[in-house]
Design an enzyme around this catalytic site. Structure first.
Site, PDB file in Angstrom:
ATOM      1  N   GLU A 122       0.786  -1.230   0.000  1.00 57.12           N
ATOM      2  CA  GLU A 122       0.000   0.000   0.000  1.00 57.12           C
ATOM      3  C   GLU A 122       0.824   1.289   0.000  1.00 57.12           C
ATOM      4  OE1 GLU A 122      -3.404   0.165  -0.135  1.00 57.12           O
ATOM      5  OE2 GLU A 122      -3.366  -2.002  -0.443  1.00 57.12           O
ATOM      6  N   SER A 144     -47.858 -30.169  42.221  1.00 56.49           N
ATOM      7  CA  SER A 144     -47.414 -30.503  43.579  1.00 56.49           C
ATOM      8  C   SER A 144     -46.085 -29.873  43.967  1.00 56.49           C
ATOM      9  CB  SER A 144     -47.323 -32.024  43.743  1.00 56.49           C
ATOM     10  OG  SER A 144     -48.616 -32.595  43.696  1.00 56.49           O
TER      11      SER A 144
END
Length: 831
Positions: free
Chosen positions: A90, A479
């Site tokens: 780059e 229960s």
């Protein structure tokens, strides 16, 4: 000569005029554009879009949320050769220019004039930083001038290493990877420091065109780009000729590596995500927060698997509902099976497969399984598949594969991979017939003392249904509600030896068309029964009589004292049978109150939140159990907090601290009298030892207690169990309430899931009992009457509060023992 001088003067004036005009135009552009440029200081404040990551308390990744995959790193963490690869690709003169490379710009300008297009970019790395952080990607001269001016500004205020670090953390490198660290993970499943030279050059080639030079999408172009970068690195002296030759000869090794979560906990992850969005809004997805949860990775994984296995086991008991699809012979022979099977989704560990052959002689079938190809399915794995008819009825057991399957059927299978320890080298993957269960369930496990959620699963598959049954499903507890009723009784003078008559009872109700005739699940009645036995045998009639004795308003008030929601509780005697509605989380939280000895519990999931820099923004507060003077303790905590927040007493460093949230300690008050809770522990351990929870004996522990629960028509089944350290609740039922089948109860559906989870959760942990409080006595009683047993008389030991212990019978009362219980008139308790 004079002619030459005149021409020279003309050119000189033209040059000066052009230079002046250029200077004036440039200055004009500068004066025009400069006010709109952002200050470079913003670079240091910009938050890179980093996903939200959720971890277990032992640092295992649970989930990641966010559009962009990014893991910011410092330049010191990046190998020098990797930096050189990007500069070769780059901006090879990065450390020489002042933000703008005049040679590069001139080269780009000449290419533009001569060819009509730019062949090589003139942008430096600094200019790309300016563009990526501040500017649009529009290809205009105005944007380019802005880019140049901003690059000059950046170079004046930041050093080169900082600029390069910003660049490498920001750039897009394809496949949702932003920044070099994320790209290394996505393409190679490695950290940046572990990459080879060829892999470094491959990543360096991506910024120019992440799609065109992507090694996954276009390996040929990517290889050409990689080799060009390696050549540039050799020219620039970054690598030797030998290193170059080895790198260009290296094969393409890139593969797509999705973020691998380490714990299967989608429901927990969604709870964390929604809480983070509530706190931080949409920034939760981009600001790099790290959330650490209270869940333990091993317990959570076990909970997920135990729930799925339990739901599949229920589903198999009720038969095979048939294939999920059917293909004709032409489709199978005329198409690629790998393409056809993609039309059917995978559901967690269930893999779609096409039946390609059924061989009754070999007693096997062959299937083409998604992701595995052609595999065998032995008849042993098919034998369970009786035909489903109703929830109470199945067809006969199959005798051969063709009784269940035919070619072209699309079914779900489990793949059985040979273990690494297998000694047979030719052992192959096989398939087992499976199906996606229609039934659903939930599991919640809470640390009883603190309320920290240790594991949670809200259903079979989060992908199939986001509905979190653990916290959203309101169901009848059956229960499993009884322990709260019995605790209310123990708080109101009842004892485990209190006798109630388990006999038929009829209630007339003007709101009902017929009288209510409650009965036990067995349909039988057992006469005078002690409360201890009534609880572990889950006798409904005794619970109804106990509630009537205590008074419905009093019991509802006591539930509120325990902080159990009563909004969906009935104000009638069916309350005793668990006909109200609670979520599994609400029931688990109430169970944790019992487990920890009677203290309040506030379940929580998030242990800490960190920002992208690792600074702690939130940490779960300390839990303090409080028996008395709780108001004074809270006041003292508030005063201490006020002192800490006072700017006159806080240090400058503390005042400069960020927005760290420091919640006040959780003051957990006592909600239930400890002796009553201790006695209830004793009674509920008998549910395991001799009652409906006997399957839990498989754990081989004597510190566990619990209660099964099954509602009318078996629409909801539960098991809620605990020791002093951990409370866990499991529920099984259909999302739209419907009977599970006549043979299904809490002990057969929910309890096996609980056992599978607790076997791991309690592994290698010592027994944990609630400490025995003062004021408790053990008395030997007559089990038939509940009164103190005489010497030589058959008896059992029972635990009592000192003031509720049955008195010794004087000798003359021996023949009058029947008809009383704990000094009370038995006939009054019976009726």
């Amino acid at each position: 000569m004079s002619h030459f001088l005149r021409i020279s003067r003309v050119f000189t004036w033209l040059f000066l005029t052009g230079l002046s005009a250029t200077t004036i135009v440039t200055a004009g552009f500068y004066l025009y554009l400069r006010p709109g440029l952002p200050p470079v200081e913003q670079l240091l404040d910009i938050k890179l879009q980093t996903p939200l990551r959720v971890y277990s308390k032992d640092s295992k990744l649970i989930a990641e949320f966010g559009e962009k995959r990014r893991a910011p790193i410092t330049i010191e963490q990046i190998p020098t050769i990797q930096l050189q690869a990007f500069m070769a690709a780059e901006d090879s003169r990065f450390y020489e220019h002042f933000g703008v490379d005049i040679k590069g710009l001139a080269r780009a300008a000449i290419e533009l004039v001569s060819t009509g297009s730019i062949q090589s970019g003139g942008s430096t790395i600094t200019m790309q930083v300016a563009k990526n952080y501040f500017l649009s990607r529009d290809r205009t001269f105005i944007r380019k001038f802005n880019e140049i001016l901003l690059a000059l500004q950046i170079e004046r205020e930041l050093d080169k290493d900082r600029i390069l670090e910003l660049y490498l953390n920001k750039i897009y490198l394809g496949n949702r990877a932003y920044g070099i660290a994320a790209a290394a993970q996505v393409y190679y499943n490695k950290s940046v420091s572990e990459l080879s030279l060829a892999q470094m050059a491959m990543l360096a080639g991506l910024p120019k065109a992440p799609s065109a030079y992507n090694p996954l999408a276009n390996p040929e172009r990517a290889t050409i780009r990689r080799n060009w970068i390696l050549g540039r690195m050799k020219e620039l002296g970054y690598i030797s000729a030998d290193a170059y030759e080895l790198a260009v000869a290296a094969p393409i090794t890139a593969t797509y590596n999705a973020t691998d979560t380490e714990v299967d906990a989608d429901y927990v992850a969604e709870m964390a995500r929604s809480e983070m969005v509530r706190r931080f809004g949409e920034a939760a997805y981009t600001d790099g927060y790290t959330v650490t949860l209270t869940v333990d990775s091993l317990k959570q994984q076990t909970a997920t698997e135990a729930l799925r296995n339990g739901l599949e086991a229920y589903d198999r008991r009720h038969g095979f509902r048939g294939p999920i699809g059917q293909l004709d012979k032409a489709e199978i022979t005329g198409n690629e099976l790998s393409d056809l099977i993609l039309n059917y989704p995978r559901i967690e560990t269930l893999i779609p497969a096409i039946v390609t052959n059924v061989d009754d002689k070999q007693m096997a079938a062959r299937v083409y399984a998604r992701g595995a190809g052609d595999v065998a399915m032995p008849f042993e794995s098919i034998k369970w598949a009786k035909r489903y008819k109703t929830d109470n009825l199945t067809g006969p057991a199959p005798k051969k594969p063709s009784d269940v399957l035919s070619s072209g059927d699309v079914v779900y299978v489990h793949l059985n991979t040979p273990s690494a320890e297998s000694e047979e080298s030719d052992t192959q993957i096989t398939a087992s017939l499976a199906q996606a269960p229609r039934v659903e369930g939930a599991l919640i496990s809470i640390k009883a003392e603190t309320g920290a959620i240790e594991a949670l699963s809200g259903g079979y598959s989060f992908r199939q249904s986001k509905y979190n049954r653990a916290i959203q499903a309101r169901r009848q507890p059956g229960s499993t509600f009884k322990p709260f009723l019995y605790l209310a009784g123990l708080e109101n003078g009842k004892t485990p030896a209190t006798i109630y008559n388990d006999a038929p009872i009829v209630f007339d109700d003007s709101e009902l068309e017929t009288a209510w005739r409650p009965q036990n699940s067995s349909g039988q009645f057992y006469g005078p029964t002690r409360l201890r036995e009534a609880l572990y045998r889950s006798r409904n009639i005794v619970s109804i009589r106990l509630l009537r004795d205590l008074g419905i308003p009093n019991v509802l008030d006591y539930l509120k004292q325990l902080k159990i929601p009563t909004e969906n509780m009935p104000s009638n005697l069916s309350l005793s049978l668990g006909s109200g509605q609670l979520t599994p989380m609400e029931l688990a939280r109430g169970l944790a109150v019992i487990a920890n000895g009677g203290y309040d519990v506030q379940p929580y999931l998030i242990q800490s939140i960190q920002d992208v820099h690792g600074d702690i923004l939130y940490e779960a507060p300390e839990t303090i159990l409080c028996d008395q003077n709780c108001d004074e303790l809270e006041a003292a905590q508030n005063n201490d907090r006020g002192m800490e927040d006072n700017p006159e007493t806080s240090s400058q460093e503390d005042n400069a601290a960020t927005t760290r949230e420091q919640p006040e300690p959780r003051i957990m008050r006592r909600l239930a009298e400890e002796r009553s809770v201790y006695i209830l522990h004793s009674m509920m351990r008998d549910v395991i030892r001799r009652g409906t929870g006997r399957r839990a004996l498989a754990l081989g522990r004597d510190d566990i207690a619990g209660k099964t629960g099954t509602t009318n028509e078996q629409k909801d089944t539960w098991f809620a169990g605990y020791n002093h350290e951990i409370a866990t609740t499991t529920w099984v039922g259909f999302d739209q309430p419907a009977p599970l089948g006549r043979s299904e109860f809490g002990a057969s559906t929910a309890l096996p899931i609980w056992v599978d989870y607790m076997r791991v959760a309690l592994n290698d942990t010592p027994a944990s009992f609630m400490p025995r409080p003062n004021g408790i006595v053990n008395i030997r009683i007559n089990p038939e009457t509940g009164r103190r047993a005489r010497p030589g008389e058959e008896g059992v030991f029972e635990v009592f509060k000192e003031e509720d212990a049955p008195p010794a019978l004087p000798p003359q009362d021996e023949d009058q023992r029947s008809g009383a219980s704990s000094g009370d008139d038995l006939s009054r308790q019976i009726f």
